[in-house]
Design a protein around this motif. Structure first.
Motif: not given
Length: 368
Positions: A267-292
């Protein structure tokens, strides 16, 4: 070698960024060790021990229609940029005028069955017109007037040649209401372990990102009709109706037997990675990142400086590592300049390569 933060550098992080993962990048360099000039990085994939890079058509002219091989450990090119040629069949087809110019490539993956085939996708082609016959034939894209195109790039094992040998237009589900927005198209491609091709859309008419899917078979490129996409139905972690586009996508296999795996979306505007479970067993995990960004040695600046505008557009997963590359947004990239010794990199729109390990926190306990 790629730089890593040491204990002193870690102390530089403010408490406000503690919840976000700090990530140090490295300037991607050419064979002479100089940072690249404006390649407008828009696609990244891992293949045969190296990262393969493609840029869009807003790159400096000498960087357009090129593939670049990057050493993932040093961020240096393994060879000079490789020109992508176009077959006579494609040039003489409905979309030949586009490929005789500079297509707006926006992602890159490779055929997991035939690894001599790379696949890209075009976005804004509004500067090219279709013939009346072709316009009538491909009138029902349910998106832009000039349809999104999937692009077959044939290569060899050593990536010493690259040729576009086939293209196929994309038809979105009418119910998806993608809208006619040439610059809000497909920005991510990846395959799952079952051979399904996933396509990530920046945003639809409701300003929402979406992920589509289509089967991919051995005769995929022997057809010239529409690739008819289906809405994957995957729920995305979109907090509101503002701009939260997906601009990069790759597949992460699960270690748990029988699990279909995960999609890693940028998610380029949010500086995030979204980890999306194809089994739909868990909601997406949002990994915030600060880039240096690293600064040159022997100057009065900190070893790394926080970036205010990164714009990740390429995601590549290999083993337990995730690689990211950014597409310098020309309007705002110079806003990153803090250290005068780094100004030259930002003013030439040089991209950075980032890497991070796969984090067990991204998954339900015991599922990965």
């Amino acid at each position: 070698m790629i730089k890593h933060f040491n204990a002193l550098a870690l102390l530089l992080f403010s408490s406000a960024s503690f919840a976000s993962l700090p990530l140090a990048g490295n300037w991607i360099t050419d064979l002479q060790g100089q940072s690249l000039t404006d390649p407008q990085s828009s696609g990244l994939t891992y293949r045969h021990g190296e990262l393969i890079h493609i840029g869009d058509n807003s790159a400096a002219e000498h960087m357009r229609n090129k593939l670049m091989r990057i050493n993932p450990h040093t961020a240096q090119l393994n060879a000079a940029p490789l020109n992508i040629s176009v077959s006579a069949k494609v040039l003489n087809g409905c979309f030949g005028a586009l490929f005789a110019s500079y297509p707006d490539f926006e992602s890159l993956t490779w055929d997991k069955v035939d690894d001599s085939v790379l696949i890209s996708v075009t976005e804004d082609s509004s500067f090219v017109s279709l013939s009346p016959e072709c316009q009538q034939r491909y009138a029902d894209s349910y998106s832009t007037d000039f349809p999104t195109l999937l692009v077959k790039i044939e290569t060899d094992t050593k990536l010493s040649r690259a040729e576009i040998t086939a293209v196929r237009p994309v038809q979105f589900p009418q119910s998806a209401k993608v809208g006619n927005f040439p610059n809000d198209g497909i920005e991510g491609l990846t395959f799952d372990k079952s051979g399904n091709l996933y396509l990530a859309l920046e945003q639809n008419a409701a300003n929402a990102p979406m992920i589509f899917v289509t089967p991919y078979s051995a005769d995929f490129w022997q057809q010239d009709g529409y690739v008819k996409l289906q809405d994957s139905g995957l729920v995305l972690p979109v907090p509101d109706e503002k701009d939260h586009p997906i601009n990069g996508l790759d597949y992460l296999p699960a270690k748990k037997h029988g699990h279909p795996g995960y999609l890693v979306a940028a998610a380029r505007n949010d500086d995030q990675l979204w980890i999306i479970d194809l089994s739909r067993q868990q909601p997406p995990f949002v990994q915030n990142i600060t880039f240096y960004a690293p600064t040159p040695a022997d100057n009065n600046c900190p070893a790394y400086e926080a970036m205010v505008q990164t714009a990740i557009e390429g995601v590549a997963v290999h083993g337990d590592s995730v690689y990211l590359v950014n597409d310098a947004w020309k309007k705002h990239y110079p806003d990153n300049i803090r250290c005068p010794a780094n100004a030259a990199h930002f003013n030439k729109f040089a991209p950075l390569l980032f890497s991070l390990p796969v984090n067990p926190r991204w998954f339900i306990e015991g599922s990965h």
